[in-house]
Write an enzyme that holds these catalytic residues in place. Structure first.
Site, PDB file in Angstrom:
ATOM      1  N   HIS A  24       0.797  -1.234   0.000  1.00 47.10           N
ATOM      2  CA  HIS A  24       0.000   0.000   0.000  1.00 47.10           C
ATOM      3  C   HIS A  24       0.833   1.290   0.000  1.00 47.10           C
ATOM      4  O   HIS A  24       0.289   2.365  -0.176  1.00 47.10           O
ATOM      5  CB  HIS A  24      -0.974   0.021   1.177  1.00 47.10           C
ATOM      6  CG  HIS A  24      -0.323   0.353   2.501  1.00 47.10           C
ATOM      7  ND1 HIS A  24       0.438  -0.556   3.197  1.00 47.10           N
ATOM      8  CD2 HIS A  24      -0.291   1.485   3.224  1.00 47.10           C
ATOM      9  CE1 HIS A  24       0.879   0.004   4.299  1.00 47.10           C
ATOM     10  NE2 HIS A  24       0.467   1.253   4.353  1.00 47.10           N
TER      11      HIS A  24
HETATM   12  C1  UD1 Z   1      -1.992   5.638   6.280  1.00 50.53           C
HETATM   13  C2  UD1 Z   1      -0.663   6.093   6.897  1.00 50.53           C
HETATM   14  C3  UD1 Z   1       0.349   4.953   6.799  1.00 50.53           C
HETATM   15  C4  UD1 Z   1      -0.206   3.660   7.386  1.00 50.53           C
HETATM   16  C5  UD1 Z   1      -1.543   3.337   6.739  1.00 50.53           C
HETATM   17  C6  UD1 Z   1      -2.169   2.107   7.336  1.00 50.53           C
HETATM   18  C7  UD1 Z   1      -0.168   8.507   6.621  1.00 50.53           C
HETATM   19  C8  UD1 Z   1       0.654   9.500   5.887  1.00 50.53           C
HETATM   20  N1  UD1 Z   1      -0.091   7.226   6.155  1.00 50.53           N
HETATM   21  O1  UD1 Z   1      -1.739   5.391   4.895  1.00 50.53           O
HETATM   22  O2  UD1 Z   1       1.498   5.320   7.531  1.00 50.53           O
HETATM   23  O3  UD1 Z   1       0.708   2.602   7.131  1.00 50.53           O
HETATM   24  O4  UD1 Z   1      -2.419   4.465   6.935  1.00 50.53           O
HETATM   25  O5  UD1 Z   1      -3.248   1.672   6.567  1.00 50.53           O
HETATM   26  O6  UD1 Z   1      -0.839   8.861   7.565  1.00 50.53           O
HETATM   27  N2  UD1 Z   1      -9.045   5.020   1.832  1.00 50.53           N
HETATM   28  C9  UD1 Z   1     -10.329   4.513   1.772  1.00 50.53           C
HETATM   29  N3  UD1 Z   1     -10.974   4.233   2.934  1.00 50.53           N
HETATM   30  C10 UD1 Z   1     -10.410   4.430   4.153  1.00 50.53           C
HETATM   31  C11 UD1 Z   1      -9.117   4.969   4.205  1.00 50.53           C
HETATM   32  C12 UD1 Z   1      -8.440   5.245   3.054  1.00 50.53           C
HETATM   33  O7  UD1 Z   1     -10.864   4.303   0.702  1.00 50.53           O
HETATM   34  O8  UD1 Z   1     -11.076   4.142   5.187  1.00 50.53           O
HETATM   35  C13 UD1 Z   1      -8.320   5.277   0.557  1.00 50.53           C
HETATM   36  C14 UD1 Z   1      -8.566   6.661   0.009  1.00 50.53           C
HETATM   37  O9  UD1 Z   1      -8.543   6.566  -1.376  1.00 50.53           O
HETATM   38  C15 UD1 Z   1      -7.347   7.420   0.494  1.00 50.53           C
HETATM   39  C16 UD1 Z   1      -6.269   6.371   0.442  1.00 50.53           C
HETATM   40  O10 UD1 Z   1      -6.923   5.166   0.807  1.00 50.53           O
HETATM   41  O11 UD1 Z   1      -7.058   8.537  -0.282  1.00 50.53           O
HETATM   42  C17 UD1 Z   1      -5.107   6.632   1.360  1.00 50.53           C
HETATM   43  O12 UD1 Z   1      -5.556   6.796   2.717  1.00 50.53           O
HETATM   44  P1  UD1 Z   1      -4.667   7.670   3.745  1.00 50.53           P
HETATM   45  O13 UD1 Z   1      -5.288   7.632   5.086  1.00 50.53           O
HETATM   46  O14 UD1 Z   1      -4.351   8.985   3.151  1.00 50.53           O
HETATM   47  O15 UD1 Z   1      -3.283   6.907   3.779  1.00 50.53           O
HETATM   48  P2  UD1 Z   1      -2.937   5.347   3.874  1.00 50.53           P
HETATM   49  O16 UD1 Z   1      -2.357   4.942   2.561  1.00 50.53           O
HETATM   50  O17 UD1 Z   1      -4.071   4.550   4.421  1.00 50.53           O
END
Ligand code: UD1
Length: 352
Positions: free
Chosen positions: A202
């Site tokens: 991821h």
């Molecule tokens: C975040 C953390 C990372 C951690 C990971 C665990 C930061 C910078 N990164 O990354 O350190 O390893 O969480 O999972 O804080 N999305 C959904 N549903 C959700 C959450 C996310 O669809 O409930 C999708 C969205 O498209 C979003 C993308 O995932 O834009 C990324 O989510 P985000 O919380 O920005 O970062 P992670 O990649 O999850």
């Protein structure tokens, strides 16, 4: 004493579980959820399965660019900190929720404690590296999970504020493993014991560039056993955007799993391929060999003890995955499963 735990992303829900249990009857412990993760499988399922008390408040900031997401958190957290007036703000790990909470709290002169302090990848391309360093230097009390983390904090002039407490992930993992074994929980999707691999990918450095993501997916698809790919929503959306098919070759694509299901799936697997920090450590604690698709790791003990191999070139994944099983070890670099109690003792000023 009122202690606020600020969480927002999946690995933080796992870590708050043993902390909330250790706080029971000892402190007025409230959970503030930033809403960084919001899907049921990324958030609510952990509260249900791990018996975590419902958050006192959910800021529902959702997804967005780093600046927008962190900015919205800062505004909401400042408001809640003023309203709830805690004696300590406890922040977890290295996500945007972590740095936002630390910054909002110190500006209000609220004492901040950082759980999982002192980890360093020394990779300045990772957003988490900045989140960790900034949070450690802002916080008043630093809970380090390992000796290596303590050494980093010392080198940065933070030794006086640092305490070695062990890793709360060990607390929750041991408990969940025992539950999984007692319930005779099998691997999900009818996969045969020791006859499959578990994979998660991821991180932005592995998913944002279409060529790199394609090479990783192809390498996983060519492995000799079925590969249970636990797809983070970010992986699914970027693969679709780049026109990369995930359901191919050895790959069996699954939604993210609940924590007991994840532990069962790793426990029964032949190995793990991942870029997640938490999963490298969970696999080590379950003594399952891991291949980490990154140039470096914060959890160096897993590599030093032979249970984790770093592979940055996707073409080398197959060779790493088929290496011989490492030498057995009873080393416990991540503590004895009682880190959460040590954290609460420190916060309440009752540490021996
Ligand atoms: C975040 C953390 C990372 C951690 C990971 C665990 C930061 C910078 N990164 O990354 O350190 O390893 O969480 O999972 O804080 N999305 C959904 N549903 C959700 C959450 C996310 O669809 O409930 C999708 C969205 O498209 C979003 C993308 O995932 O834009 C990324 O989510 P985000 O919380 O920005 O970062 P992670 O990649 O999850």
């Amino acid at each position: 004493m009122r202690i606020l735990s600020v969480v927002g992303a999946r690995p933080q829900f796992v870590k708050v579980a043993p902390i909330a249990a250790a706080m029971e009857g000892r402190a007025d412990h409230l959970i503030v959820h930033t809403g960084q993760h919001y899907d049921d499988l990324m958030s609510d399922v952990f509260f249900r399965d791990l018996g975590i008390p419902a958050p006192a408040v959910n800021l529902e900031v959702g997804s967005g660019s780093h600046g927008r997401q962190t900015g919205r958190m800062l505004e909401g957290l400042e408001r809640e900190f003023e309203r709830l007036s805690p004696d300590w703000v406890l922040v977890y790990g290295d996500t945007n929720s972590t740095v936002a909470a630390a910054l909002a709290a110190v500006k209000l002169h609220l004492p901040v404690a950082h759980l999982e302090a002192g980890l360093r990848s020394f990779n300045r391309r990772m957003p988490e590296e900045h989140n960790r360093v900034l949070t450690d230097h802002a916080a008043d009390l630093l809970f380090a999970p390992t000796r290596a983390a303590m050494a980093h904090l010392e080198r940065e002039g933070l030794a006086e504020r640092s305490r070695l407490v062990g890793d709360v992930m060990t607390d929750v993992l041991h408990r969940t493993r025992d539950r999984v074994l007692a319930e005779s929980r099998l691997a999900p999707h009818g996969l045969p014991a020791s006859g499959y691999y578990v994979a998660t990918i991821h991180r932005p450095d592995n998913t944002d560039d279409p060529e790199r993501l394609r090479a990783i997916v192809e390498a996983l698809a060519d492995l000799p056993l079925p590969v249970l790919l636990l797809a983070h929503p970010r992986l699914r959306s970027l693969a679709a955007q780049h026109g990369i098919l995930l359901e191919t070759g050895a790959l069996r694509v699954s939604d993210p799993l609940s924590y007991p299901e994840l532990v069962a799936s790793v426990l029964h697997s032949a190995g793990v391929v991942t870029d997640s920090g938490g999963l490298q450590k969970e696999a080590f604690l379950l003594r399952v060999p891991t291949t980490t698709v990154r140039p470096e790791t914060e959890w160096v003990e897993t590599v030093d003890l032979g249970w984790n191999v770093l592979v940055n070139d996707p073409e080398q994944i197959a060779a790493a995955v088929s290496r011989p099983v490492p030498k057995a070890t009873d080393a416990a670099p991540y503590g004895d499963g009682h880190a959460a109690e040590a954290v609460v003792d420190e916060l309440l000023g009752e540490a021996r």
